[in-house]
Design a protein around this motif. Structure first.
Motif, short mmCIF file in Angstrom:
data_model
loop_
_atom_site.label_atom_id
_atom_site.label_comp_id
_atom_site.label_asym_id
_atom_site.label_seq_id
_atom_site.Cartn_x
_atom_site.Cartn_y
_atom_site.Cartn_z
N ALA A 1 0.83 -1.21 0.00
CA ALA A 1 0.00 0.00 0.00
C ALA A 1 0.86 1.26 0.00
N ILE A 2 1.95 1.24 0.76
CA ILE A 2 2.84 2.41 0.78
C ILE A 2 3.46 2.63 -0.59
N LEU A 3 3.90 1.56 -1.23
CA LEU A 3 4.49 1.70 -2.56
C LEU A 3 3.45 2.14 -3.58
N ALA A 4 2.21 1.68 -3.43
CA ALA A 4 1.13 2.15 -4.31
C ALA A 4 0.89 3.64 -4.09
N ALA A 5 0.88 4.06 -2.83
CA ALA A 5 0.65 5.47 -2.52
C ALA A 5 1.77 6.36 -3.06
N ALA A 6 2.99 5.82 -3.12
CA ALA A 6 4.10 6.58 -3.68
C ALA A 6 3.89 6.83 -5.17
N GLU A 7 3.19 5.93 -5.85
CA GLU A 7 2.92 6.10 -7.28
C GLU A 7 1.64 6.89 -7.55
N TYR A 8 0.71 6.84 -6.60
CA TYR A 8 -0.57 7.55 -6.75
C TYR A 8 -0.63 8.64 -5.68
N PRO A 9 0.03 9.77 -5.89
CA PRO A 9 0.15 10.77 -4.82
C PRO A 9 -1.16 11.38 -4.36
N GLU A 10 -2.24 11.19 -5.12
CA GLU A 10 -3.52 11.79 -4.74
C GLU A 10 -4.32 10.89 -3.80
N VAL A 11 -3.89 9.65 -3.54
CA VAL A 11 -4.71 8.72 -2.74
C VAL A 11 -4.47 8.92 -1.25
N GLY A 12 -5.48 8.52 -0.47
CA GLY A 12 -5.32 8.42 0.97
C GLY A 12 -4.86 7.01 1.32
N ALA A 13 -4.13 6.86 2.41
CA ALA A 13 -3.57 5.56 2.78
C ALA A 13 -3.71 5.31 4.27
#
Length: 287
Positions: free
Chosen positions: A163-175
């Motif tokens: 999830a952290i690596l996904a959030a690094a690629e999708y900067p607009e998402v909440g995590a």
């Protein structure tokens, strides 16, 4: 010490210390809490945390085993992506699309390889990350291209790292992540400063202490510790350390090794996703 009639083994403030909860979360039923309404993705709302933790538990199960249960509290299962033993699911509720990464499954050798490959690799966002986690994320990325793009990412254990690596690629998402290991170095973690990322951990969860800081790894996001049946939001290091020591002592003082089905160490019991869900449900109901 004896189990309750339901078969649960409560020890101190751990809702259930059975070994099954840690090693076989897919054998533990996903629990619905009808009184915990979905408020949307609200970073500090305990109800948000419970819903996302429950989706993290659901991803360990086969779809047919929990799809109906998820529907009873408002979630639609969109798709499952699985490759080389790495798994993630997409869920939808209204306009919210959640990507939930699955944690380590002991029978999946590839999961263990990803966990143990702690060599560094450069990340495009800056800094360096754990190579095994990066490889696990790369196995999923291509599979997700044809699916709806998430606006929230979550995960437990290895799934939290994904999830952290996904959030690094999708900067607009909440995590929001649960029981996650450290993923990158300080420079990588700085990418999340000011971002909507909150990291839940049990007070002594061993996975949250790995890989060690001495190797240069750093946690990202805000910290929320679930200890003494409540949430401690943004505790300073001294408070987090005291909570860990107190929790370890309260657990050991109940002599868990006297019960043949119990986990013997708080560090392990704290990592079970079912316990994250149970504690968050209790905290959310109490407000």
């Amino acid at each position: 010490m004896s189990a309750s009639r339901s078969g649960f083994i409560p020890i101190a403030d751990v809702p259930d210390a059975r070994r099954t909860h840690l090693f076989h979360p897919e054998r533990v039923s996903v629990t619905v809490e009808p009184g915990v309404a979905w408020p949307g993705f609200v970073l500090e709302d305990l109800r948000t945390a419970w819903h996302l933790a429950t989706l993290c538990h659901a991803v360990y199960h086969e779809r047919q085993a929990v799809e109906e249960t998820l529907q009873t509290f408002g979630w639609e299962w969109i798709a499952r992506v699985e490759r080389d033993g790495v798994r993630a699911d997409l869920f939808r509720r209204g306009e919210t699309i959640v990507l939930s990464g699955c944690g380590t499954r002991p029978r999946e050798v590839q999961n263990l390889r990803h966990d143990l490959d702690a060599a560094w690799v450069a990340h495009s966002a800056g800094g360096r990350v754990h190579r095994g986690f990066a490889d696990a994320w790369s196995t999923l990325r291509a599979e997700l291209q044809e699916l709806p793009r998430p606006n929230v990412v979550t995960g437990h254990s290895l799934g939290g790292a994904l999830a952290i690596l996904a959030a690094a690629e999708y900067p607009e998402v909440g995590a929001m992540i649960f029981g996650s290991p450290r993923v990158g170095d300080v420079e990588f973690s700085e990418n999340f400063r000011g971002r909507e990322l909150i990291r839940y951990q049990g007070p002594a969860d061993v996975v949250c202490q790995l890989p060690p800081k001495s190797l240069g790894f750093s946690h990202a996001g805000r910290l929320a510790v679930l200890a003494e049946s409540r949430r401690w939001l943004d505790p300073d290091p001294s408070t987090a350390s005291k909570l860990r020591r107190r929790s370890q002592w309260s657990f050991a003082s109940r002599l868990p090794w006297l019960h043949p089905r119990a986990l013997w160490f708080r560090e392990l019991a704290d990592h079970a996703i079912h316990n994250y869900c149970r504690i968050l449900a209790m905290a959310a109901k109490e407000g």
